[in-house]
Design a protein around this motif. Sequence first.
Motif, PDB file in Angstrom:
ATOM      1  N   SER A 200       0.990  -1.016   0.023  1.00  0.00           N
ATOM      2  CA  SER A 200      -0.062  -0.056  -0.076  1.00  0.00           C
ATOM      3  C   SER A 200       1.065   1.179  -0.025  1.00  0.00           C
ATOM      4  O   SER A 200       2.163   1.004   0.196  1.00  0.00           O
ATOM      5  N   GLU A 201       0.234   2.424  -0.120  1.00  0.00           N
ATOM      6  CA  GLU A 201       1.051   3.520  -0.089  1.00  0.00           C
ATOM      7  C   GLU A 201       1.692   3.659   1.176  1.00  0.00           C
ATOM      8  O   GLU A 201       0.995   4.200   2.071  1.00  0.00           O
ATOM      9  N   PRO A 202       2.886   3.984   1.188  1.00  0.00           N
ATOM     10  CA  PRO A 202       3.631   4.181   2.596  1.00  0.00           C
ATOM     11  C   PRO A 202       3.595   5.840   2.678  1.00  0.00           C
ATOM     12  O   PRO A 202       3.452   6.602   2.062  1.00  0.00           O
ATOM     13  N   GLY A 203       3.289   6.172   4.007  1.00  0.00           N
ATOM     14  CA  GLY A 203       3.305   7.231   4.796  1.00  0.00           C
ATOM     15  C   GLY A 203       4.678   8.277   4.472  1.00  0.00           C
ATOM     16  O   GLY A 203       5.716   7.441   4.660  1.00  0.00           O
ATOM     17  N   GLU A 204       4.483   9.395   4.608  1.00  0.00           N
ATOM     18  CA  GLU A 204       5.901  10.173   4.663  1.00  0.00           C
ATOM     19  C   GLU A 204       6.807   9.833   5.648  1.00  0.00           C
ATOM     20  O   GLU A 204       8.014   9.789   5.512  1.00  0.00           O
ATOM     21  N   ARG A 205       6.313   9.756   6.947  1.00  0.00           N
ATOM     22  CA  ARG A 205       7.335   9.641   8.075  1.00  0.00           C
ATOM     23  C   ARG A 205       7.884   8.211   7.776  1.00  0.00           C
ATOM     24  O   ARG A 205       9.028   7.822   8.319  1.00  0.00           O
ATOM     25  N   ALA A 232       1.978  -1.632   9.447  1.00  0.00           N
ATOM     26  CA  ALA A 232       1.148  -0.847   8.582  1.00  0.00           C
ATOM     27  C   ALA A 232       1.720   0.414   7.900  1.00  0.00           C
ATOM     28  O   ALA A 232       2.585   1.118   8.540  1.00  0.00           O
ATOM     29  N   ALA A 233       1.297   0.607   6.765  1.00  0.00           N
ATOM     30  CA  ALA A 233       1.871   1.779   5.878  1.00  0.00           C
ATOM     31  C   ALA A 233       1.148   3.217   6.548  1.00  0.00           C
ATOM     32  O   ALA A 233       0.427   3.429   7.098  1.00  0.00           O
ATOM     33  N   GLY A 234       2.326   4.159   6.535  1.00  0.00           N
ATOM     34  CA  GLY A 234       1.919   5.512   7.006  1.00  0.00           C
ATOM     35  C   GLY A 234       2.391   5.893   8.297  1.00  0.00           C
ATOM     36  O   GLY A 234       2.040   6.687   8.693  1.00  0.00           O
ATOM     37  N   VAL A 235       2.861   4.993   9.133  1.00  0.00           N
ATOM     38  CA  VAL A 235       3.234   5.102  10.625  1.00  0.00           C
ATOM     39  C   VAL A 235       4.674   4.762  10.675  1.00  0.00           C
ATOM     40  O   VAL A 235       5.080   3.739  10.328  1.00  0.00           O
ATOM     41  N   ALA A 236       5.591   5.572  11.494  1.00  0.00           N
ATOM     42  CA  ALA A 236       6.835   5.162  11.539  1.00  0.00           C
ATOM     43  C   ALA A 236       6.888   3.724  12.488  1.00  0.00           C
ATOM     44  O   ALA A 236       6.001   3.537  13.386  1.00  0.00           O
ATOM     45  N   PRO A 237       7.871   2.954  12.293  1.00  0.00           N
ATOM     46  CA  PRO A 237       7.573   1.508  12.867  1.00  0.00           C
ATOM     47  C   PRO A 237       7.750   1.572  14.360  1.00  0.00           C
ATOM     48  O   PRO A 237       7.056   0.742  15.013  1.00  0.00           O
ATOM     49  N   VAL A 238       8.652   2.415  14.839  1.00  0.00           N
ATOM     50  CA  VAL A 238       8.654   2.230  16.267  1.00  0.00           C
ATOM     51  C   VAL A 238       9.012   3.709  16.867  1.00  0.00           C
ATOM     52  O   VAL A 238       9.973   4.336  16.412  1.00  0.00           O
ATOM     53  N   ALA A 239       7.936   4.476  17.534  1.00  0.00           N
ATOM     54  CA  ALA A 239       7.991   5.656  17.822  1.00  0.00           C
ATOM     55  C   ALA A 239       9.185   6.016  18.577  1.00  0.00           C
ATOM     56  O   ALA A 239       9.675   5.389  19.420  1.00  0.00           O
ATOM     57  N   GLY A 240       9.995   7.130  18.055  1.00  0.00           N
ATOM     58  CA  GLY A 240      11.242   7.685  18.615  1.00  0.00           C
ATOM     59  C   GLY A 240      12.257   6.903  18.510  1.00  0.00           C
ATOM     60  O   GLY A 240      13.414   7.211  18.868  1.00  0.00           O
ATOM     61  N   SER A 241      12.308   5.586  17.743  1.00  0.00           N
ATOM     62  CA  SER A 241      13.389   4.892  17.370  1.00  0.00           C
ATOM     63  C   SER A 241      13.637   4.758  15.782  1.00  0.00           C
ATOM     64  O   SER A 241      12.875   5.186  15.081  1.00  0.00           O
ATOM     65  N   ALA A 242      14.684   4.378  15.605  1.00  0.00           N
ATOM     66  CA  ALA A 242      15.228   4.227  14.206  1.00  0.00           C
ATOM     67  C   ALA A 242      14.787   3.032  13.675  1.00  0.00           C
ATOM     68  O   ALA A 242      14.855   1.906  14.265  1.00  0.00           O
ATOM     69  N   ALA A 243      14.172   2.817  12.133  1.00  0.00           N
ATOM     70  CA  ALA A 243      14.253   1.452  11.759  1.00  0.00           C
ATOM     71  C   ALA A 243      15.473   0.752  11.734  1.00  0.00           C
ATOM     72  O   ALA A 243      15.271  -0.674  11.827  1.00  0.00           O
TER      73      ALA A 243
END
Length: 903
Positions: A200-205, A232-243
């Motif tokens: 699906s379309e990924p979000g900017e973050r 889920a697309a559109g949300v950073a995978p882990v808030a405040g953390s890097a992928a």
Amino acid sequence: MADRDAGTAGRTPAGRDAELSWLAARLSAGAPRESSVVVLRGRAGIGKTSLLDAALAARSDTVVCRSAGVAGDAAAASRGLLAALREAGAPVADPEPEPDAFAAWYEDFAAWAAGKPGIVFAVDDVQWCDEPTLRWLSLLARRATRLPLRMILVRSAADGPAGAAERLSDLESWYGTEVLDLGPLPTSAVAALAREAVGSEPGERFVRHCVEQSGGNPLLLREMLDELRKVAAGVAPVAGSAAGSALIRSLFAGVPGYARTVATAVAVLGGQDLWMVARLAEVPVRTAETAVEVLRSQHILAPEGLAFRHDPVRDGLLGAVDPAELSRLRRAAATLLSDAAGSPEEVAEQLLELDALEPWMGDLLRDAARSACDRGAPWDAVRYLRPAAAARPSDAGLAVQLAETVALLEPAGGFDLLLRALDLQRDPAERARTAVKLGRLALVARRCAAAVTVLESALSELGAESDPQLRVSLEALLCLVGIEDRESLPKLGARLRPGDDVVDAGHLAVCAVVAALDGARSRQSAEWAIRAIRGYDPIADDSAVSATVLALLLADEVDVARDELSRVIELVPAQRSEYLAFRGLLGHWCGDLTAAAADAGQAYALGRRADGRTGGVVPRIALATVVAQQGDTAKAAELLREADSPQLWEHTVMRPWFQLVDARVHWASGDLDAALALFRRCGESLDEVGIGNPLLAPWWFEAACLLADDGQYDAAADLAADGTGPALRWGTPRAVGMARLATAVATPGDDRIGLLEEAAAILAGSPARLEEALAEFQLGRALVEAGDTAAARARLRRAAELSLRSGDRRLLHRAQQTAAEAGIPSQVKPVATLSPAERLTAGLAGRGVSNRVIAERLFVTVRTVETHLTSVYRKLRITGRAELAAALDQTDDGRPGVLGGVR
């Protein structure tokens, strides 16, 4: 290893449309011949091989010979290429043949290749190739410029054995090579791959985190997306953390803690031996061995050695370490490496990561900088020196070292830093030595006016008890720099002490060029210049070369000047562009426009790749001079526009020459008023700086010819008279012949014929082939006007022959047009287009002499011989040596036929 896992073979890599189009254009059958070699560079996993796969997949009509370098097997690439050649039905050669054997093989190869629509030699991981393979590829690339052959060399930006960069430099710096550096994927391509992964379309973050943590590396990005496919697309995978943190957690899931500690030590040390890794990790060596096996089994470390499979994994692992702990590890690693006598650069890389340096670290960074310069990497040396200089701002020696290193990359920046370093020095002798360095750099950075002031101050500060040799060097350099300072040049005569007792090479060079610019003592000037050549070492200091060569050129000691330029071109690579340009001007001076165009063109290409030490002014003017003489006034005008810069106006010599060539271009374009104004402005520029030599920029001669052609004989005669006195005073056959020729063209009617005959005879005894051809043309035209067509034929034929051999298309056209209007049949044969150097080379090759022996006899390089022969084959429309003898014998008397009916 080739990064085939960065994309799917044959499939267009995401985000690489522009790079693919660029590469496809170079593989096209109609691609420009200059781009016969393409180097693809980039980090592991960046998608180099997948890009090449996609480009080759579209070339179904192309014969592809593909191979790859292999670590530990330096000859693997050559074996693969030879196997591919054999499979394609091509003749196969030894990858390190003797020159004659290579030439014989090349003729067979060329015959096979000529019938193919396209041939590609592709070598993955070329950094692992051995020197014979690279030499063979380089030789083939230079010989096959007229074949439908392209070389694609894929090189990792980081991997390779020691010395790989030096072995590849010949291919990468050749003027026929183009380099494509693959960088990170653009954000749009990362978004497309993310969209494919999550459905699906990924979000900017989400996309932003993917870009930040993968660094745009396709390989790491795909690994990340595999781990994050369920997010889920559109949300950073882990808030405040890097992928990347999630990826590191995934990679190290189930790995024992001690193994991660060892992995961190490997990441810090960057592939040192296991004993040192164990010391840094503070574990026994046996434990470290077990940890390495675990890390290899998890595909974190490479199967061999202590290196990560992918650099982003190493970066992510270090990024997860607490900054204070990482700083402690860096300091410990630096100490370990230093105690173990590791290379200064390895220790320096650790120190560069620290926020603050200890006193001992500055000295180590200086040692690392010297090591980097020794291996030809001044950019790394600057990285080491800048933090050291910032930590020790009052260290004058460190400031000087930084300035000299920066100057290798950016002369103007290095000059400014040397000025600051002088402010830190108090001892007059030390200041004088630094001033000498500043003066030498000023000749490159075109900051001569500022340098004159500093040199004069340093000289006045030296006491009577100071080192006499230092004083002599400072005085000589002050004069050399003063030549290029418009304010100082007229005052140089008072500084000089010319005489037989002078032994300093720099001082002799100044005496020679000042005498030459003054235009009074041609033989004395040449003698001083030759003595200067014997006295200096251009590797240690090449500041006197330009002055010496200019004096020799004006004195018509062209063979000595050419030999010296050829020597310094090889010995002083940092100045190669400017010295090639000077040799191009020398070729023009002697009427060999083919050789001049080759030298000036190569100088221009080098200057465009990197400003280097010249800034590009001299190469641009040199090439403009040659192409204007060849008749391409549009290109000459474009080159002059490029050269017209503030830097040009710092030149005392090149400024009037620029105006002279500009005037020629306007004259050829039909704008006589502008041309005449520029000729006069050239004369004013020479007067402003006190240059009295009539040959440096002979505006008076060319303006007289222009006015005479326009029927303004009185004005032409005035200019000829103004130039005759200085020309006779200089006294070389060129100068005297040009004065006679100017007087002749300014004389109307039949009276000019005798003067023209005298001028032609004098010029025939000089290296001035272009002026001799002009004299013969003017004489032929005068004889036509006098009705003596038979005598005119011989003169016009001679003019055409000289023009053909020199490459002066404008004069050739005028001679042919004059002959046609007089009813003289004209016929040009291909052999007449050869320059003297090409004809001599071709004659020896036609008798079966090898390229190496030809080079030894003519005192040139084998590469120069190959260049001449390539040009000969093109001009004579033949394919190789076997046809040379017959092609050269095109007239009954062995001379090239130009105007029919004349014998």
